[in-house]
Design a protein around this motif. Structure first.
Motif, PDB file in Angstrom:
ATOM      1  N   ARG A 341       0.851  -1.188   0.000  1.00  0.00           N
ATOM      2  CA  ARG A 341       0.000   0.000   0.000  1.00  0.00           C
ATOM      3  C   ARG A 341       0.889   1.241   0.000  1.00  0.00           C
ATOM      4  N   PHE A 342       0.289   2.404  -0.240  1.00  0.00           N
ATOM      5  CA  PHE A 342       1.063   3.633  -0.291  1.00  0.00           C
ATOM      6  C   PHE A 342       1.788   3.885   1.025  1.00  0.00           C
ATOM      7  N   ALA A 343       1.137   3.500   2.144  1.00  0.00           N
ATOM      8  CA  ALA A 343       1.738   3.730   3.460  1.00  0.00           C
ATOM      9  C   ALA A 343       3.067   2.991   3.622  1.00  0.00           C
ATOM     10  N   ASP A 344       3.297   1.980   2.774  1.00  0.00           N
ATOM     11  CA  ASP A 344       4.543   1.222   2.863  1.00  0.00           C
ATOM     12  C   ASP A 344       5.712   1.937   2.187  1.00  0.00           C
ATOM     13  N   LEU A 345       5.432   3.067   1.516  1.00  0.00           N
ATOM     14  CA  LEU A 345       6.470   3.722   0.712  1.00  0.00           C
ATOM     15  C   LEU A 345       7.800   3.911   1.447  1.00  0.00           C
ATOM     16  N   PRO A 346       7.787   4.465   2.688  1.00  0.00           N
ATOM     17  CA  PRO A 346       9.088   4.654   3.342  1.00  0.00           C
ATOM     18  C   PRO A 346       9.842   3.334   3.546  1.00  0.00           C
ATOM     19  N   ARG A 347       9.122   2.295   3.956  1.00  0.00           N
ATOM     20  CA  ARG A 347       9.787   1.000   4.161  1.00  0.00           C
ATOM     21  C   ARG A 347      10.315   0.439   2.852  1.00  0.00           C
ATOM     22  N   VAL A 348       9.496   0.542   1.795  1.00  0.00           N
ATOM     23  CA  VAL A 348       9.918   0.041   0.488  1.00  0.00           C
ATOM     24  C   VAL A 348      11.147   0.798   0.007  1.00  0.00           C
ATOM     25  N   ALA A 349      11.110   2.127   0.146  1.00  0.00           N
ATOM     26  CA  ALA A 349      12.239   2.934  -0.322  1.00  0.00           C
ATOM     27  C   ALA A 349      13.511   2.555   0.428  1.00  0.00           C
ATOM     28  N   ALA A 400       9.879   3.757  -6.030  1.00  0.00           N
ATOM     29  CA  ALA A 400       9.006   4.809  -5.492  1.00  0.00           C
ATOM     30  C   ALA A 400       8.013   5.336  -6.537  1.00  0.00           C
ATOM     31  N   LEU A 401       8.475   5.510  -7.788  1.00  0.00           N
ATOM     32  CA  LEU A 401       7.597   6.133  -8.796  1.00  0.00           C
ATOM     33  C   LEU A 401       6.284   5.369  -9.024  1.00  0.00           C
ATOM     34  N   PRO A 402       6.299   4.030  -9.157  1.00  0.00           N
ATOM     35  CA  PRO A 402       5.013   3.337  -9.348  1.00  0.00           C
ATOM     36  C   PRO A 402       4.057   3.559  -8.179  1.00  0.00           C
ATOM     37  N   MET A 403       4.605   3.628  -6.961  1.00  0.00           N
ATOM     38  CA  MET A 403       3.747   3.809  -5.794  1.00  0.00           C
ATOM     39  C   MET A 403       3.136   5.210  -5.791  1.00  0.00           C
ATOM     40  N   VAL A 404       3.969   6.205  -6.131  1.00  0.00           N
ATOM     41  CA  VAL A 404       3.481   7.579  -6.197  1.00  0.00           C
ATOM     42  C   VAL A 404       2.436   7.693  -7.316  1.00  0.00           C
ATOM     43  N   ALA A 405       2.706   7.047  -8.455  1.00  0.00           N
ATOM     44  CA  ALA A 405       1.765   7.102  -9.573  1.00  0.00           C
ATOM     45  C   ALA A 405       0.412   6.538  -9.162  1.00  0.00           C
ATOM     46  N   LYS A 406       0.444   5.382  -8.505  1.00  0.00           N
ATOM     47  CA  LYS A 406      -0.818   4.757  -8.118  1.00  0.00           C
ATOM     48  C   LYS A 406      -1.587   5.666  -7.174  1.00  0.00           C
ATOM     49  N   ARG A 407      -0.839   6.274  -6.231  1.00  0.00           N
ATOM     50  CA  ARG A 407      -1.455   7.186  -5.282  1.00  0.00           C
ATOM     51  C   ARG A 407      -2.123   8.356  -6.013  1.00  0.00           C
ATOM     52  N   ALA A 408      -1.482   8.800  -7.103  1.00  0.00           N
ATOM     53  CA  ALA A 408      -2.021   9.930  -7.870  1.00  0.00           C
ATOM     54  C   ALA A 408      -3.117   9.476  -8.830  1.00  0.00           C
ATOM     55  N   GLY A 409      -3.482   8.207  -8.769  1.00  0.00           N
ATOM     56  CA  GLY A 409      -4.581   7.736  -9.598  1.00  0.00           C
ATOM     57  C   GLY A 409      -4.179   7.346 -11.007  1.00  0.00           C
ATOM     58  N   VAL A 410      -2.853   7.213 -11.262  1.00  0.00           N
ATOM     59  CA  VAL A 410      -2.374   6.816 -12.591  1.00  0.00           C
ATOM     60  C   VAL A 410      -2.003   5.332 -12.530  1.00  0.00           C
ATOM     61  N   ASP A 411      -2.298   4.592 -13.582  1.00  0.00           N
ATOM     62  CA  ASP A 411      -1.945   3.178 -13.615  1.00  0.00           C
ATOM     63  C   ASP A 411      -0.432   3.024 -13.487  1.00  0.00           C
ATOM     64  N   PRO A 412       0.050   2.392 -12.409  1.00  0.00           N
ATOM     65  CA  PRO A 412       1.498   2.327 -12.187  1.00  0.00           C
ATOM     66  C   PRO A 412       2.235   1.607 -13.311  1.00  0.00           C
ATOM     67  N   ALA A 413       1.590   0.609 -13.921  1.00  0.00           N
ATOM     68  CA  ALA A 413       2.270  -0.136 -14.973  1.00  0.00           C
ATOM     69  C   ALA A 413       2.552   0.766 -16.165  1.00  0.00           C
ATOM     70  N   VAL A 414       1.653   1.698 -16.441  1.00  0.00           N
ATOM     71  CA  VAL A 414       1.801   2.542 -17.619  1.00  0.00           C
ATOM     72  C   VAL A 414       2.894   3.574 -17.409  1.00  0.00           C
ATOM     73  N   VAL A 415       2.948   4.089 -16.184  1.00  0.00           N
ATOM     74  CA  VAL A 415       3.862   5.188 -15.922  1.00  0.00           C
ATOM     75  C   VAL A 415       5.304   4.711 -15.755  1.00  0.00           C
ATOM     76  N   SER A 416       5.452   3.414 -15.515  1.00  0.00           N
ATOM     77  CA  SER A 416       6.713   3.040 -14.884  1.00  0.00           C
ATOM     78  C   SER A 416       7.885   2.734 -15.792  1.00  0.00           C
ATOM     79  N   ALA A 417       8.105   1.454 -16.085  1.00  0.00           N
ATOM     80  CA  ALA A 417       9.372   1.037 -16.678  1.00  0.00           C
ATOM     81  C   ALA A 417       9.936   2.027 -17.713  1.00  0.00           C
ATOM     82  N   PRO A 418       9.220   2.351 -18.790  1.00  0.00           N
ATOM     83  CA  PRO A 418       9.832   3.199 -19.817  1.00  0.00           C
ATOM     84  C   PRO A 418      10.132   4.617 -19.340  1.00  0.00           C
ATOM     85  N   LEU A 419       9.209   5.202 -18.588  1.00  0.00           N
ATOM     86  CA  LEU A 419       9.446   6.559 -18.099  1.00  0.00           C
ATOM     87  C   LEU A 419      10.603   6.590 -17.109  1.00  0.00           C
ATOM     88  N   ILE A 420      10.641   5.573 -16.246  1.00  0.00           N
ATOM     89  CA  ILE A 420      11.717   5.510 -15.260  1.00  0.00           C
ATOM     90  C   ILE A 420      13.060   5.423 -15.967  1.00  0.00           C
TER      91      ILE A 420
END
Lengths: 442, 442
Positions: A341-349, A400-420
């Motif tokens: 979940r988004f709340a896990d971001l600090p631990r994941v990072a 971090a970016l996929p988690m932030v994207a999901k939080r912002a309501g964007v599909d994390p899969a779409v935003v991630s690998a290529p943009l990262i």
């Protein structure tokens, strides 16, 4: 399943007829999805009505549309009338509005009503994939009453294995399985058999994917669907759940590969369609990559002084991209299956930062000697330091970016690998040249 | 499902007990998968036996193992004895051989026999995930006989909704559904109800994934499994099929992200484990990327003469990588869902070559003017020509390599995206400098 059909020429009617007779429904459907529209319709025309319906139902919505275009109107009516309401809604979603309107108007009033109801729910919602034809019981019924109702009302229902129990207001009070009914004595009351605790259900406007995941996690065969007033309006069956999850995987994978999902099977899509699903992302990414040109322009003087630095650009960018993709795909998957979940971001990072440092250190140590031998120790040091920093940075950004994207309501899969990858390329170059300038004293 | 448990301290027993009482089975299982081993076992200890079993069954095999390590032997015995045989086989696969041996020896002879049978089949085979507890009918039975047998024998069976019909040699002659039995008059014979055409089945040694896909495509609730002598030995149920497909997808995604799949949930895996799943691929890829350094060394003189050429390296490599990944992920997916076979390779290559040219031409046209304005027309021409060629080449390689890999027996997902990117990087640089030398007359 090996298909015996390679080389079947759909133009040769006798051969086609013989092949249709000797081939299973699913195999026919699979083969059809690779044929041209006219050939698909031809095959359906040659099949007896019942088999034609079975094959038709096994096709994707886009293939079904092509078949309908090649058939006469009485056969079209027969096929569409006999589809399950949820499959029909999916098909009508696919075809042009004018065609959908015509098909709807040819349905019997009962089937039209069922379909209109489903089409009233938002796209991707649970309401769209549910079946409005279910058998509901009352808690005061005995097992014998319940089985009698199942026999009476079960013929049209999509499933009779999961039987919702409702009250006077059609509110869900429990669920009983046909298994429990069959294994219980005839005089036991439904209220003593039904599950009431942890009564799994979704609402019509809930996401299809959440419904599908619930079916999978709770090992359900069907999931009751309620309207906004908590009244039972349908059930989602496990086969629909599997289809929803398949479609979701395909979408995720397309996003990770920087394209949009195809709406039809690969071989049925035209070259122009394939190009269209990829063009936008490719354009966006090359514009973003313009940033790397700017960064390098900024360091052009350093580059002119030590051209050797240019030799390592693809290797360093590649390593950053790979570390970032590794972190991103793992995190995307963990979010998709509900482990993060988004709340896990600090631990994941914090976890990923350490993973990145470990991997970077490993690669840096492995790379130092070869680079020092072929070039010199100073270049070796620059490359090793850059690898550690880029791995650390890419892994952190990739997680971090996929988690932030999901939080912002964007599909994390779409935003991630290529943009990262593009983002890590540009920032990685800055890191590289800052380290090079410092170590080489430029 | 929002979890109310953030901040639950497993050390505070009363709080934990209250939370366990107020939380659903699935939510407990989900939360447990994020806890330390000792806390997981503690939670299971605090639950009443029946609920403990339900939560335990909802956990992954790796979580189950951790729970068992923290429990006393009589509770361990109770949990393992009451698992479904196929879930138990999965768990015993996971634990060290010594532990598996001890757990097996504590089972009742009946359950031990069932489990040993499953463990005798190869990993990833259909036999491993099937349930040996099914209810089979004879074709001479009436509906009344069949229902009586279901009532007698159905309690332990994993499903009673799909009922295989067998002959004297336990050979499969048909399948009848409980739905058909319930909806038919009691004196009809099973042989008149059962499906005999297109009788879907798999063999014990068949791939799990093929079985799962067949269940999905044919909308089955259970699929009969036969041994090498064509005798019925079990059924695979739809919930197992969903799990197999989930695991397969996780594996594909890990491969595309250039790592190996985690054997446990993300948050339960240690940092060292995360690093271990990624280290090998990262090392292989950086060694392969050494090739790009060699290529650039070969063209070092050209680079020294026109340093500007270095500025576009990341952009060109990125575009090649993106085009290649787009083609690769689409083709990998189409192969995974059975839409593509090796024989399609020439057609796929021809399609993708045209897609690559179209996309390349679009990007080249879009890029020519800005590059010409900022640098000059010659550089603009070099970049545009390189983009077309690289897009063409990357798309072709990205689509063909996964198909060749699969033909060679290598998982296409693992071999593809990252390796293709590295391969396209190295070859793309050669293309770039050849074009630059020609256009700039170097």
């Amino acid at each position: 399943v090996p298909s015996p059909t390679d080389g079947v020429d759909a133009g040769d009617l006798d051969e086609l007829r013989a092949w249709l007779t000797g081939t299973g429904t699913l195999d026919i459907a699979e083969e059809l999805s690779r044929w041209q529209a006219a050939e698909k319709a031809l095959a359906i025309r040659l099949l007896p009505r019942d088999r034609a319906l079975a094959v038709f139902e096994a096709l994707d919505a886009s293939d079904q549309q092509e078949v309908l275009e090649g058939l006469q109107s009485d056969r079209v009516r027969h096929l569409v009338e006999h589809m399950d309401p949820d499959d029909r809604a999916r098909l009508l979603d696919e075809v042009p509005a004018k065609v959908a309107h015509r098909l709807l108007s040819q349905l019997s009033p009962h089937e039209r009503g069922l379909t209109n109801e489903l089409l009233g729910y938002p796209p991707e919602s649970a309401g769209r994939v549910m079946s409005p034809e279910y058998v509901n019981l009352r808690q005061s019924m005995t097992v014998a009453d319940a089985l009698a109702k199942v026999r009476r009302a079960g013929r049209d229902a999509e499933t009779i294995y999961t039987l919702p129990v409702t009250d006077d207001q059609r509110r869900l009070v429990g669920v009983v399985s046909l298994r429990q009914l069959v294994l219980s004595p005839p005089d036991v009351r439904v209220e003593h058999l039904m599950v009431t605790d942890e009564l799994h259900h979704v609402h019509v406007t809930d996401d299809q994917e959440d419904a599908a995941r619930l079916i999978q996690e709770a090992d359900l065969l069907a999931l009751p669907v309620l309207d906004s007033e908590e009244r039972l309006v349908g059930v989602i069956t496990v086969d629909d759940a599997m289809e929803v999850m398949e479609a979701e995987y395909t979408e995720d994978l397309a996003g990770i590969g920087a394209s949009m999902p195809l709406s039809r099977p690969y071989m049925a899509a035209s070259v122009a369609e394939l190009a269209r699903t990829r063009a936008l992302w490719l354009l966006v990414l090359i514009i973003a990559a313009g940033l790397t040109v700017n960064v390098l322009q900024f360091f052009e003087e350093t580059l002119e002084t030590v051209v050797t630095l240019a030799l390592f650009i693809p290797l360093l960018m590649g390593t950053g991209g790979n570390s970032g993709s590794q972190a991103a795909t793992v995190v995307i998957r963990a979010m998709a299956v509900g482990e993060l979940r988004f709340a896990d971001l600090p631990r994941v990072a914090w976890r990923e930062a350490r993973v990145g440092l470990m991997l970077g250190a490993m690669l840096a140590v492995a790379g130092f000697l070869p680079v020092t031998l072929i070039f010199d120790a100073e270049i070796g040091l620059v490359i090793s330091l850059t690898i550690v920093t880029i791995c650390f940075w890419a892994t952190l950004a990739g997680s971090a970016l996929p988690m932030v994207a999901k939080r912002a309501g964007v599909d994390p899969a779409v935003v991630s690998a290529p943009l990262i990858t593009t983002f890590v390329d540009a920032t990685g170059l800055i890191i590289y040249f800052m380290i090079a300038r410092t170590v080489l004293g430029l």
